[in-house]
Scaffold this active site. Structure first.
Site, short mmCIF file in Angstrom:
data_model
loop_
_atom_site.label_atom_id
_atom_site.label_comp_id
_atom_site.label_asym_id
_atom_site.label_seq_id
_atom_site.Cartn_x
_atom_site.Cartn_y
_atom_site.Cartn_z
N GLY A 1 1.39 6.92 -9.70
CA GLY A 1 0.49 7.58 -8.74
C GLY A 1 -0.58 6.66 -8.20
N ASP B 1 7.93 1.73 -7.20
CA ASP B 1 6.71 2.33 -6.64
C ASP B 1 6.10 1.44 -5.56
OD1 ASP B 1 6.23 0.74 -9.11
OD2 ASP B 1 4.14 0.95 -8.54
N ASN B 2 6.65 0.26 -5.38
CA ASN B 2 6.17 -0.64 -4.34
C ASN B 2 7.18 -0.78 -3.21
OD1 ASN B 2 3.81 -1.01 -5.75
ND2 ASN B 2 4.48 -2.90 -6.74
N GLY C 1 -3.55 5.22 -8.39
CA GLY C 1 -4.57 5.05 -9.42
C GLY C 1 -5.84 4.48 -8.86
N ARG C 2 -5.74 3.85 -7.70
CA ARG C 2 -6.96 3.33 -7.07
C ARG C 2 -6.84 3.37 -5.54
NH1 ARG C 2 -6.82 -3.15 -7.69
NH2 ARG C 2 -4.58 -3.43 -7.72
N LYS D 1 -8.25 1.40 -0.66
CA LYS D 1 -7.72 0.85 -1.92
C LYS D 1 -8.88 0.23 -2.70
CE LYS D 1 -4.15 -2.22 -3.77
NZ LYS D 1 -2.94 -2.98 -3.45
N ARG E 1 -6.32 0.60 4.21
CA ARG E 1 -4.95 0.38 4.68
C ARG E 1 -4.56 1.49 5.64
NH1 ARG E 1 -1.47 -1.10 -0.66
NH2 ARG E 1 -1.68 1.11 -1.17
P1 AMP Z 1 0.74 -2.04 -8.78
O1 AMP Z 1 1.34 -2.93 -9.81
O2 AMP Z 1 -0.51 -2.57 -8.13
O3 AMP Z 1 1.73 -1.56 -7.78
O4 AMP Z 1 0.21 -0.73 -9.55
C1 AMP Z 1 1.00 0.02 -10.41
C2 AMP Z 1 0.25 1.27 -10.79
O5 AMP Z 1 -0.98 0.94 -11.42
C3 AMP Z 1 -0.10 2.18 -9.63
O6 AMP Z 1 -0.02 3.49 -10.08
C4 AMP Z 1 -1.53 1.80 -9.33
O7 AMP Z 1 -2.24 2.83 -8.71
C5 AMP Z 1 -2.07 1.53 -10.73
N1 AMP Z 1 -3.21 0.60 -10.72
C6 AMP Z 1 -3.21 -0.72 -10.46
N2 AMP Z 1 -4.44 -1.23 -10.56
C7 AMP Z 1 -5.26 -0.21 -10.88
C8 AMP Z 1 -6.66 -0.07 -11.12
N3 AMP Z 1 -7.49 -1.11 -11.07
N4 AMP Z 1 -7.12 1.15 -11.42
C9 AMP Z 1 -6.33 2.22 -11.51
N5 AMP Z 1 -5.01 2.16 -11.30
C10 AMP Z 1 -4.47 0.97 -10.98
MG MG Z 2 1.91 -0.31 -6.42
#
Ligand code: AMP
Ligand code: MG
Length: 536
Positions: free
Chosen positions: A110, A280-281, A112-113, A133, A203
């Site tokens: 989800g 998720d990306n 997360g940020r 973001k 974004r």
């Molecule tokens: P990513 O690897 O950046 O695609 O992130 C994978 C997951 O981790 C996603 O659900 C992001 O929203 C969450 N996420 C990454 N960095 C953070 C952060 N600093 N705080 C909260 N959630 C994060």
């Molecule tokens: Mg991501």
């Protein structure tokens, strides 16, 4: 800064928040971390920040939203795009999604940020979602803080816009602001956390849905919500396919495969390595999304990945991106299966991806070489040889193709040294080329000259065609780091200079030549230049 909000377009944007209006939302409104069931999103509020400051904005993205320079330079703009001020009718929310990370099902992830503020309908009737973001915690923040640091935000901001100007499908970036607050990051997960300046990127995309957005409902057996989300996606973003039905689901999945293949071919064309191709990306629209530990090939090496988190398996290495995309599409197919209940047509579409990708790749490679079309009989060999020749010694891929375009092909009588001379700039250690290497390179160059000769394309025409697909300027890893170093000192000039440079990546821009140079030796092993992690 001006602050006469009456004259700002920002206050009269047209919002149509269809996602929250039409899809089931989380009835809970607190930000506490939790599993969110049967809901596509949760209502959240961006965190307030202490002293937001605008670092840069993209004038093209602003214009597509109907925002003027006056808007972007207003205090209100900085307050809105740092999350401090919500405009009337904004409906901030975080989306629920899951994902396969590094090949394993990771459950709920989800936003997360990331916080979606609103959906703007612009003057051309196009839908643009505004998403912050790094704007604070959401129910999906898991163990993290919901924040982002300046270094990763500079990288996301610049690369989104660079990709767009390269002609590559991507989410866009409207703005980059610093928050005036510090964020703690352990950059290489080695127990040495540091305080870094916090930042927020806004974004912009027609949709931020990912493969994982569908996977989460399939994994939970929540077919009802899955169907609602799929139907919503088709009606909103793929209306040309017609009203949802089993056949339309299949057409839709096929289109997602085509768009994904297109996107990856573009990455291969310019030497872009995403770095974390988890499901998720992967955008459902085939957009490059989530700029994290991405990198640009310097020396041509199909095994290269910038992501230290992936150093052992190199799952997301340059040369593996197409296979990984197919693996991810397979996960999406699995998620859609409950709506279709026929494995065969889904399997056919997935299997067809290989041919689809190969054909697109071959056309792209022929264009890079300035050839009129791909002729399998001769060009398979030409391509295989080139692949080998590029790996004889460390060869800068971007410079190589630009220099190849400059070559004269009507001079078959050149000696080896004369022939190879224009390409020398592309080699990191020209002195390391052995006699044998040079012979192989020259053999290939002669083979190439003959192939161009067969086409009968004059050199100036070929050069023009090649320079339109082989960029001179990409966001070299060390250059993004230099811009970050300055921005961390409060100097946003290099971020803005690069933004300007990367608006015309195919133009010579002779006064900017230094940005087209090979990576300097000091950057070879410096963190942020060649080594990146998921910590951002
Ligand atoms: P990513 O690897 O950046 O695609 O992130 C994978 C997951 O981790 C996603 O659900 C992001 O929203 C969450 N996420 C990454 N960095 C953070 C952060 N600093 N705080 C909260 N959630 C994060
Ligand atoms: Mg991501």
């Amino acid at each position: 800064m001006t602050d006469n909000s009456n004259t700002l377009n920002l206050t009269s944007l047209e919002f149509d928040n269809r996602f929250v209006r039409e899809l089931p939302g989380d009835p809970e409104t607190n930000n506490g971390r939790r599993q969110v069931l049967s809901s596509c999103y949760s209502h959240v509020k961006p965190a307030s920040v202490k002293a937001p400051q605008l670092v840069a904005y993209s004038r093209e993205v602003a214009a597509s939203l109907g925002l003027s320079e006056q808007d972007c330079k207003s205090e209100l703009f900085t307050q809105v795009f740092s999350g401090n001020t919500l405009l009337e009718k904004m409906k901030p929310h975080a989306q629920c999604y899951g994902g396969h990370q590094f090949g394993n099902w990771a459950g709920q992830l989800g936003d997360g940020r990331a916080i979606n503020l609103a959906e703007v309908i612009n003057q051309q009737d196009h839908r643009h979602i505004l998403q912050l973001k790094g704007a604070g915690e959401t129910p999906y923040s898991r163990t993290a803080d919901g924040l982002a640091v300046l270094r990763s935000s500079v990288r996301e901001f610049l690369c989104s816009e660079a990709m767009f100007h390269l002609g590559i499908p991507t989410t866009r970036a409207l703005s980059l602001v610093t928050t005036g607050e510090h964020v703690v990051r352990d950059m290489f997960y080695d127990g040495r956390p540091k305080h870094e300046p916090g930042a927020i990127v806004c974004r912009v995309a027609p949709s931020f849905l990912r493969f994982g957005s569908y996977e989460i409902f399939a994994a939970r057996g929540d077919i009802n919500t899955l169907r609602q989300l799929v139907d919503y996606t088709i009606r909103t973003d793929f209306p040309h396919l017609g009203e949802p039905s089993v056949d339309v689901y299949l057409d839709w999945f096929n289109e997602v495969c085509v768009r994904t293949a297109d996107m990856i071919v573009h990455w291969m064309r310019v030497g872009f390595v995403h770095g974390v191709l988890n499901t998720d990306n992967m955008s459902i629209l085939g957009l490059t999304i989530d700029y994290g530990p991405y990198g640009w090939l310097e020396g041509y090496d199909p095994n290269w990945t910038p992501n230290t988190t992936d150093a052992s398996g190199r799952r997301y290495r340059f040369g593996n991106q197409s296979q990984i995309a197919q693996w991810n599409l397979f996960q999406l197919a699995n998620a859609l299966y409950p709506l279709i209940e026929q494995a065969e047509p889904l399997r056919d579409i997935i299997n067809n991806y290989t041919d689809l990708y190969t054909e697109k790749w071959q056309i792209m490679r022929s264009q890079k070489l300035g050839l009129k079309e791909f002729v399998a009989k001769v060009d398979n060999k030409l391509n295989t040889e080139l692949h080998e020749v590029l790996q004889l010694a460390e060869t800068d891929m971007t410079i190589f193709y630009r220099k190849l375009a400059d070559m004269n092909t009507d001079t078959l009588q050149q000696t080896d040294d004369e022939l190879i001379a224009p390409l020398m700039d592309a080699y990191y250690s020209p002195e390391a080329l052995t006699r044998d290497d040079k012979i192989r390179i020259c053999n290939w160059l002669r083979h190439y000259q003959q192939r161009v000769d067969q086409d009968g394309t004059p050199d100036n025409i070929r050069r023009q065609a090649m320079n339109a697909v082989n960029p001179k300027y990409v966001l070299r890893n060390y250059i993004a780091q230099l811009a970050t170093d300055k921005a961390e000192q409060g100097d946003s000039s290099l971020v803005n200079e690069l933004l300007e440079l990367l608006r015309r990546p195919y133009d010579e821009q002779v006064e900017m030549e230094h940005f087209a140079a090979k990576r300097p030796e000091w950057a070879r092993h410096r963190a942020g230049c060649s080594m990146l992690s998921c910590s951002s």
